[in-house]
Design an enzyme around this catalytic site. Structure first.
Site, mmCIF file in Angstrom:
data_model
loop_
_atom_site.group_PDB
_atom_site.id
_atom_site.type_symbol
_atom_site.label_atom_id
_atom_site.label_comp_id
_atom_site.label_asym_id
_atom_site.label_seq_id
_atom_site.Cartn_x
_atom_site.Cartn_y
_atom_site.Cartn_z
ATOM 1 N N LYS A 10 0.866 -1.140 0.061
ATOM 2 C CA LYS A 10 0.071 0.046 0.013
ATOM 3 C C LYS A 10 1.023 1.463 0.053
ATOM 4 O O LYS A 10 1.937 1.257 0.322
ATOM 5 C CB LYS A 10 -0.850 0.058 1.371
ATOM 6 C CG LYS A 10 -1.821 -1.237 1.149
ATOM 7 C CD LYS A 10 -3.007 -1.060 2.202
ATOM 8 C CE LYS A 10 -3.884 -2.174 2.324
ATOM 9 N NZ LYS A 10 -4.926 -1.847 3.220
ATOM 10 N N TYR A 50 -12.636 -1.905 -3.556
ATOM 11 C CA TYR A 50 -13.093 -2.107 -2.245
ATOM 12 C C TYR A 50 -14.785 -1.836 -2.148
ATOM 13 O O TYR A 50 -15.148 -1.580 -1.099
ATOM 14 C CB TYR A 50 -12.388 -0.961 -0.923
ATOM 15 C CG TYR A 50 -11.199 -1.529 -0.674
ATOM 16 C CD1 TYR A 50 -10.958 -2.545 -0.018
ATOM 17 C CD2 TYR A 50 -9.985 -0.444 -0.979
ATOM 18 C CE1 TYR A 50 -9.660 -3.168 0.388
ATOM 19 C CE2 TYR A 50 -8.714 -1.123 -0.875
ATOM 20 C CZ TYR A 50 -8.372 -2.109 -0.112
ATOM 21 O OH TYR A 50 -7.272 -2.521 0.267
ATOM 22 N N ASN A 113 -2.065 -0.034 6.863
ATOM 23 C CA ASN A 113 -1.448 -1.232 7.262
ATOM 24 C C ASN A 113 -0.646 -1.749 6.153
ATOM 25 O O ASN A 113 -0.514 -3.110 6.416
ATOM 26 C CB ASN A 113 -2.792 -1.873 7.964
ATOM 27 C CG ASN A 113 -3.720 -2.432 6.787
ATOM 28 O OD1 ASN A 113 -3.537 -1.850 5.570
ATOM 29 N ND2 ASN A 113 -4.482 -3.186 7.023
ATOM 30 N N HIS A 116 -2.186 -5.622 1.715
ATOM 31 C CA HIS A 116 -3.474 -6.083 1.719
ATOM 32 C C HIS A 116 -3.282 -7.733 0.937
ATOM 33 O O HIS A 116 -2.167 -7.981 0.173
ATOM 34 C CB HIS A 116 -4.056 -5.641 0.417
ATOM 35 C CG HIS A 116 -5.439 -6.408 -0.101
ATOM 36 N ND1 HIS A 116 -6.593 -6.144 0.777
ATOM 37 C CD2 HIS A 116 -5.650 -7.157 -1.194
ATOM 38 C CE1 HIS A 116 -7.518 -6.658 0.243
ATOM 39 N NE2 HIS A 116 -7.032 -7.231 -0.935
ATOM 40 N N GLU A 127 -9.954 -10.428 -7.288
ATOM 41 C CA GLU A 127 -9.090 -9.477 -7.159
ATOM 42 C C GLU A 127 -8.003 -9.430 -7.929
ATOM 43 O O GLU A 127 -7.600 -8.417 -8.410
ATOM 44 C CB GLU A 127 -8.510 -9.402 -5.558
ATOM 45 C CG GLU A 127 -9.738 -8.973 -4.610
ATOM 46 C CD GLU A 127 -9.162 -8.921 -3.334
ATOM 47 O OE1 GLU A 127 -9.903 -8.894 -2.540
ATOM 48 O OE2 GLU A 127 -7.814 -9.405 -2.920
HETATM 49 P P1 CMP Z 1 -7.303 -4.595 3.601
HETATM 50 O O1 CMP Z 1 -6.753 -6.030 4.099
HETATM 51 O O2 CMP Z 1 -6.880 -3.906 2.539
HETATM 52 O O3 CMP Z 1 -8.911 -4.782 3.341
HETATM 53 C C1 CMP Z 1 -9.781 -3.593 4.005
HETATM 54 C C2 CMP Z 1 -9.114 -2.469 4.559
HETATM 55 O O4 CMP Z 1 -10.063 -1.739 5.134
HETATM 56 C C3 CMP Z 1 -8.161 -3.164 5.638
HETATM 57 O O5 CMP Z 1 -7.059 -3.659 4.799
HETATM 58 C C4 CMP Z 1 -7.899 -1.965 6.484
HETATM 59 O O6 CMP Z 1 -6.800 -1.041 5.918
HETATM 60 C C5 CMP Z 1 -9.031 -1.111 6.113
HETATM 61 N N1 CMP Z 1 -9.663 -0.951 7.435
HETATM 62 C C6 CMP Z 1 -10.443 -1.803 8.101
HETATM 63 N N2 CMP Z 1 -10.971 -1.421 9.162
HETATM 64 C C7 CMP Z 1 -10.808 -0.217 9.376
HETATM 65 C C8 CMP Z 1 -11.019 0.825 9.968
HETATM 66 N N3 CMP Z 1 -11.765 0.496 11.324
HETATM 67 N N4 CMP Z 1 -10.452 2.215 10.158
HETATM 68 C C9 CMP Z 1 -9.770 2.423 8.849
HETATM 69 N N5 CMP Z 1 -9.491 1.344 7.864
HETATM 70 C C10 CMP Z 1 -9.957 0.259 8.272
#
Ligand code: CMP
Length: 141
Positions: A10, A50, A113, A116, A127
Protein backbone atom coordinates in the site's frame (compact mmCIF):
# COMPACT_ATOMS: atom_id res chain seq x y z
CA UNK A 1 -3.53 -27.22 -3.37
CA UNK A 2 -1.53 -24.58 -5.24
CA UNK A 3 -3.64 -21.42 -5.32
CA UNK A 4 -3.25 -17.69 -5.95
CA UNK A 5 -3.73 -14.54 -3.93
CA UNK A 6 -3.62 -10.88 -4.74
CA UNK A 7 -1.17 -8.89 -2.63
CA UNK A 8 -0.85 -5.11 -2.52
CA UNK A 9 1.96 -3.10 -1.02
CA UNK A 10 0.00 0.00 0.00
CA UNK A 11 1.01 3.67 -0.42
CA UNK A 12 2.21 4.06 3.19
CA UNK A 13 4.72 1.23 2.77
CA UNK A 14 5.79 2.22 -0.76
CA UNK A 15 6.31 5.85 0.31
CA UNK A 16 8.24 4.78 3.39
CA UNK A 17 10.66 2.76 1.24
CA UNK A 18 9.61 -0.69 2.47
CA UNK A 19 8.93 -2.20 -0.97
CA UNK A 20 12.26 -4.03 -1.20
CA UNK A 21 12.00 -5.49 2.29
CA UNK A 22 8.44 -6.69 1.68
CA UNK A 23 9.36 -8.21 -1.71
CA UNK A 24 12.28 -9.96 -0.04
CA UNK A 25 9.90 -11.43 2.54
CA UNK A 26 7.61 -12.64 -0.26
CA UNK A 27 10.55 -14.41 -1.93
CA UNK A 28 11.90 -15.80 1.37
CA UNK A 29 8.47 -17.26 2.11
CA UNK A 30 8.57 -19.15 -1.22
CA UNK A 31 5.73 -17.40 -3.00
CA UNK A 32 6.01 -17.45 -6.79
CA UNK A 33 5.49 -13.96 -8.18
CA UNK A 34 3.35 -14.39 -11.30
CA UNK A 35 2.65 -10.70 -11.78
CA UNK A 36 3.94 -7.44 -10.31
CA UNK A 37 3.33 -3.81 -11.21
CA UNK A 38 3.32 -0.35 -9.74
CA UNK A 39 0.07 1.53 -10.15
CA UNK A 40 -1.64 4.64 -8.88
CA UNK A 41 -5.38 4.12 -8.52
CA UNK A 42 -7.95 6.80 -9.19
CA UNK A 43 -10.47 7.27 -6.40
CA UNK A 44 -13.06 5.57 -8.60
CA UNK A 45 -10.83 2.54 -9.14
CA UNK A 46 -10.14 2.24 -5.40
CA UNK A 47 -13.89 2.46 -4.76
CA UNK A 48 -14.40 -0.35 -7.28
CA UNK A 49 -11.74 -2.55 -5.75
CA UNK A 50 -13.13 -2.10 -2.22
CA UNK A 51 -16.80 -2.11 -3.32
CA UNK A 52 -17.57 -4.81 -0.74
CA UNK A 53 -16.83 -2.19 1.97
CA UNK A 54 -19.15 0.48 0.49
CA UNK A 55 -21.10 2.17 3.27
CA UNK A 56 -18.73 1.14 6.06
CA UNK A 57 -17.50 3.97 8.29
CA UNK A 58 -13.91 3.61 7.05
CA UNK A 59 -14.79 3.37 3.31
CA UNK A 60 -14.01 6.97 2.40
CA UNK A 61 -10.77 7.07 4.39
CA UNK A 62 -9.73 3.71 2.90
CA UNK A 63 -10.40 4.65 -0.72
CA UNK A 64 -8.86 8.13 -0.36
CA UNK A 65 -5.75 6.54 1.12
CA UNK A 66 -5.49 3.78 -1.49
CA UNK A 67 -5.73 6.35 -4.28
CA UNK A 68 -3.31 8.79 -2.62
CA UNK A 69 -0.08 7.33 -3.96
CA UNK A 70 1.68 4.39 -5.56
CA UNK A 71 0.76 0.79 -4.82
CA UNK A 72 2.60 -2.36 -5.88
CA UNK A 73 0.09 -5.03 -6.90
CA UNK A 74 1.20 -8.64 -7.08
CA UNK A 75 -0.21 -12.01 -8.01
CA UNK A 76 1.32 -14.65 -5.75
CA UNK A 77 1.11 -18.41 -6.08
CA UNK A 78 1.85 -21.03 -3.43
CA UNK A 79 0.32 -24.01 -1.64
CA UNK A 80 -2.70 -22.46 0.12
CA UNK A 81 -1.67 -18.98 -1.01
CA UNK A 82 -4.51 -17.01 0.61
CA UNK A 83 -4.02 -18.39 4.14
CA UNK A 84 -0.26 -18.50 3.79
CA UNK A 85 -0.07 -14.81 2.76
CA UNK A 86 -2.50 -13.79 5.49
CA UNK A 87 -0.21 -15.50 8.02
CA UNK A 88 2.81 -13.63 6.69
CA UNK A 89 1.06 -10.23 6.79
CA UNK A 90 -0.63 -10.60 10.21
CA UNK A 91 -3.82 -9.08 11.61
CA UNK A 92 -5.50 -6.11 9.89
CA UNK A 93 -4.78 -3.93 12.92
CA UNK A 94 -1.01 -3.89 13.48
CA UNK A 95 -1.58 -3.59 17.23
CA UNK A 96 -3.03 -7.11 17.06
CA UNK A 97 -0.49 -8.51 14.60
CA UNK A 98 1.97 -11.21 15.71
CA UNK A 99 5.68 -10.52 16.00
CA UNK A 100 7.49 -11.13 12.73
CA UNK A 101 4.53 -10.32 10.51
CA UNK A 102 4.71 -7.60 7.86
CA UNK A 103 2.02 -5.48 9.48
CA UNK A 104 3.69 -5.72 12.90
CA UNK A 105 6.93 -4.54 11.38
CA UNK A 106 5.78 -1.99 8.79
CA UNK A 107 2.15 -0.89 9.34
CA UNK A 108 1.25 2.43 10.97
CA UNK A 109 -2.35 1.73 11.99
CA UNK A 110 -5.47 -0.17 10.88
CA UNK A 111 -6.03 2.22 7.96
CA UNK A 112 -2.45 2.55 6.78
CA UNK A 113 -1.55 -1.08 7.25
CA UNK A 114 1.20 -1.62 4.68
CA UNK A 115 -0.25 -4.55 2.74
CA UNK A 116 -3.42 -6.19 1.51
CA UNK A 117 -4.24 -9.86 1.03
CA UNK A 118 -7.27 -11.60 -0.46
CA UNK A 119 -9.54 -13.23 2.13
CA UNK A 120 -10.67 -16.31 0.16
CA UNK A 121 -9.70 -18.23 -2.99
CA UNK A 122 -12.82 -16.93 -4.77
CA UNK A 123 -12.08 -13.30 -3.87
CA UNK A 124 -8.43 -13.88 -4.78
CA UNK A 125 -9.42 -14.87 -8.32
CA UNK A 126 -11.66 -11.80 -8.64
CA UNK A 127 -9.12 -9.42 -7.14
CA UNK A 128 -6.34 -10.72 -9.40
CA UNK A 129 -8.59 -10.24 -12.45
CA UNK A 130 -9.27 -6.66 -11.27
CA UNK A 131 -5.62 -5.74 -11.85
CA UNK A 132 -4.10 -8.37 -14.17
CA UNK A 133 -4.98 -9.95 -17.50
CA UNK A 134 -4.09 -13.66 -17.82
CA UNK A 135 -1.37 -12.66 -20.33
CA UNK A 136 0.36 -10.62 -17.61
CA UNK A 137 0.71 -13.63 -15.29
CA UNK A 138 3.94 -15.45 -15.93
CA UNK A 139 5.07 -18.69 -14.30
CA UNK A 140 8.78 -18.98 -13.48
CA UNK A 141 9.20 -22.74 -13.77
P1 CMP B 1 -7.33 -4.61 3.68
O1 CMP B 1 -6.76 -5.95 3.96
O2 CMP B 1 -6.79 -3.87 2.52
O3 CMP B 1 -8.91 -4.75 3.51
C1 CMP B 1 -9.81 -3.73 3.85
C2 CMP B 1 -9.13 -2.58 4.51
O4 CMP B 1 -9.98 -1.70 5.20
C3 CMP B 1 -8.17 -3.09 5.56
O5 CMP B 1 -7.09 -3.71 4.97
C4 CMP B 1 -7.88 -1.83 6.34
O6 CMP B 1 -6.81 -1.11 5.78
C5 CMP B 1 -9.16 -1.06 6.17
N1 CMP B 1 -9.87 -1.02 7.44
C6 CMP B 1 -10.47 -2.01 8.07
N2 CMP B 1 -11.00 -1.57 9.23
C7 CMP B 1 -10.71 -0.26 9.30
C8 CMP B 1 -10.98 0.75 10.23
N3 CMP B 1 -11.66 0.48 11.35
N4 CMP B 1 -10.52 1.99 9.98
C9 CMP B 1 -9.84 2.26 8.83
N5 CMP B 1 -9.57 1.33 7.91
C10 CMP B 1 -9.98 0.08 8.14
Amino acid sequence: MITRTLAIIKPDAVNAGYTGKILDKIIQEDFRILGLKQIKMSLQRAQGFYAVHTGKPFFEELTQFMSSGPCIVLTLEKENAVDSWREVIGATNPEEADEGTIRKEFAKNVGENAVHGSDSDENGIQEIAFFFSEAELIGNK
